[in-house]
Scaffold this motif. Structure first.
Motif: not given
Length: 545
Positions: A336, A298, A296, A322, A544-545, A320, A314, A211, A316, A294
């Motif tokens: 996002f 990628l 998660s 981003r 969102e992360e 997502h 990016t 990530g 994942d 991230h």
């Protein structure tokens, strides 16, 4: 079967094609082979495979000789084997000696104890263990097979970048424009890279499977001087290992001598452990900057530009996409793109439509976005198109997504091409002015596509698509072919077909089992999550992360 070509990249009039740990270059004019670079581990694997094959042949020869010696041939019946067994009274007579020997042997073996067992029972267990077949450990003796997972180049084609996944290394080569490569650097990343791009400022932007996204210069610079170590340990640092003040000349009693030996042994173990920990915590010896992360895995990374500002896009495994700003503000998230219900494995931005992003993965559709505004523009089903050649399909996994331009008298037309894991076709659509994908077409292939690349159109020549396919056991099918594209009612079809000259290269490749190819080259569908409970739905918006 042979390991097929799995990654392709076109730079000017040169095709770079990766096959396992080897990188070949071919001329796109006549398909002739230009050069080959191979990973050092290729020879290690070949030597290990040859050794195992020789051992297997030797064992087969010995087994055949024993069979003939024992009368196992076709000319005479097998000889009667003489039964070798001690009388029962002799077994009882020597039971004590055997039990003592087995007890001593058990004490020397790791994790094994014999307590309160009769000798006869111990002998029975021993025979039972010996009767079990030995497992073949040949697989563990073969080193990890090197596989080139990514290829890309600078805009001018002067430098080529390759990634090998098994050792997490980024390779940078200088390209003379004619297919000849000169290795410039070899840099091992902290984690296995999953996607890579080269920015116009010659920065390598690399995403990994944990990530994180890093930046490092394309041309390696002189490493900075090492930071001097402080004289006293920092707070929280491990304490130094203390050495015993005594030695063998100052200790006289057996008891104290035994204690000294134990202290010295503990000191050696502590020193060894500290050395291993220091080695594990050492950072890379080259310039490396962490840009963003991230939570998660990628799966894809591309670079975009809007209104003079650059961005890092990016995707994942957790559905997502981003949009982050470029260096030095990569920590700023502009938005996002939410909408996918399954993993995202591929993204592309058409050069003619810099504001449009196309993404695909485990969903039934391809998604078109206004990525700067994080707005979904349209969706197009890829599953329905795939069912035209495989009606039994229930899901798809997009493994490749690219765009290219087809020039016409009325102007340039932009097309989107996709391949899916395990489906023998290339799917294409025309990207219309209203940002939808129309005029779908299917180009069937003789094998499963692993990667595709496009040669731009030239004067009098339409664009071409180069496909690397897994032909399986079909020896007559070429793994690498060049197809010229023609247009009928603005739908694409194949015109002529040409093949690269790789007969000698094919002969040098080792034969491998189909399971080896499956494990090395087919990993897109593995990104799909499985429900943890019956009836559990996947792909819910996680925020969102």
């Amino acid at each position: 079967m042979k390991i097929p070509y799995n990654v392709l990249h076109v730079s000017g009039n040169v095709l770079f094609a990766a096959r396992g740990g080897k990188l070949h270059s071919f001329s796109l004019d006549d398909g002739t082979h230009l050069s080959t670079w191979k990973h050092l581990d290729v020879e290690k694997v070949e030597a290990a495979v040859k050794t195992i094959a020789d051992e297997a042949a030797s064992k087969s020869t010995v087994s055949s000789a024993l069979e003939v010696a024992e009368g196992g041939g076709d000319d005479e019946p097998p000889a009667k084997r003489q039964r070798m067994e001690e009388p029962k009274d002799e077994v009882n007579k020597t039971a004590g000696n055997e039990g003592a020997q087995e007890s001593n042997a058990a004490e020397g073996s790791e994790g094994t104890k014999v307590e309160g067992k009769t000798n006869q029972k111990g002998k029975k267990n021993k025979n039972k263990q010996n009767s079990q077949p030995r497992k073949d450990n040949h697989i563990s003796r073969v080193p990890d097979r090197p596989v080139i997972t990514h290829l890309t180049s600078t805009a001018d084609g002067a430098h080529l970048l390759a990634i090998t996944g098994h050792d997490k290394v980024i390779w940078v080569f200088e390209h003379d424009g004619k297919g000849q490569l000169t290795q410039l650097s070899r840099r091992t990343m902290p984690k296995r890279p999953s996607s890579v791009a080269i920015a116009p400022d010659l920065q390598i932007i690399c995403a990994d499977k944990f990530g994180d996204v890093y930046a490092l210069p394309l041309i390696e610079t002189t490493p900075p001087p090492s930071t001097p170590q402080p004289s006293s340990p920092a707070p929280g640092a491990s304490k130094p290992v203390l050495k015993p003040a005594a030695n063998t000349t100052t200790v006289h009693s057996k008891r104290n001598l035994r204690a000294l030996v134990n202290q010295q042994r503990q000191m050696e173990l502590a020193t060894r452990s500290k050395s291993e920990n220091d080695t594990k915590t050492e950072g890379p010896s080259f310039e490396l900057t962490l840009l963003l992360g991230h939570v998660s895995m990628l799966t894809s990374l591309i670079l975009g530009e809007s209104e003079g500002r650059r961005y890092i896009l990016t995707s994942d495994r957790d559905e997502h996409i981003r949009i982050s700003r470029y260096i030095p503000q990569a920590y700023v998230i502009d938005g996002f793109c939410f909408g996918h219900k399954e993993f995202i494995s591929a993204m592309t931005i058409p050069t003619s439509r810099g504001e449009v992003l196309i993404s695909g993965g485990g969903d039934e559709e391809l998604f078109l976005w206004d990525w700067k505004a994080a707005k979904l523009l349209s969706k197009t089903s890829i599953l329905s198109l795939a069912r035209e050649i495989a009606p039994e399909l229930t899901k798809v996994a997009v493994s490749g997504l690219q765009t290219f331009v087809y020039p016409t008298e009325a102007g340039n037309l932009t097309y989107v091409a996709a391949i899916c894991e395990g489906i023998q076709a290339i799917f294409s659509w025309q990207l219309t002015e209203d940002n939808t994908l129309n005029r779908p077409s299917v180009i069937q292939l003789p094998g499963k596509p692993l990667d595709v690349a496009f040669k731009p159109a030239t004067i009098g020549q339409p664009p071409s698509v180069i496909a690397a396919v897994d032909a399986g056991e079909q020896a007559q099918v070429k793994s690498l072919a060049i197809y010229s594209l023609i247009m009928t009612d603005e739908k694409l079809a194949v015109g002529t077909t040409a093949f690269v000259s790789d007969g000698e290269l094919e002969a040098e490749e080792l034969d491998v089992d189909g399971k080896v190819v499956q494990g090395l080259l087919y990993n897109t569908e593995n990104l799909r999550k499985q429900p943890t409970e019956p009836g559990e739905e996947q792909g819910e918006d996680q925020g969102e992360e």
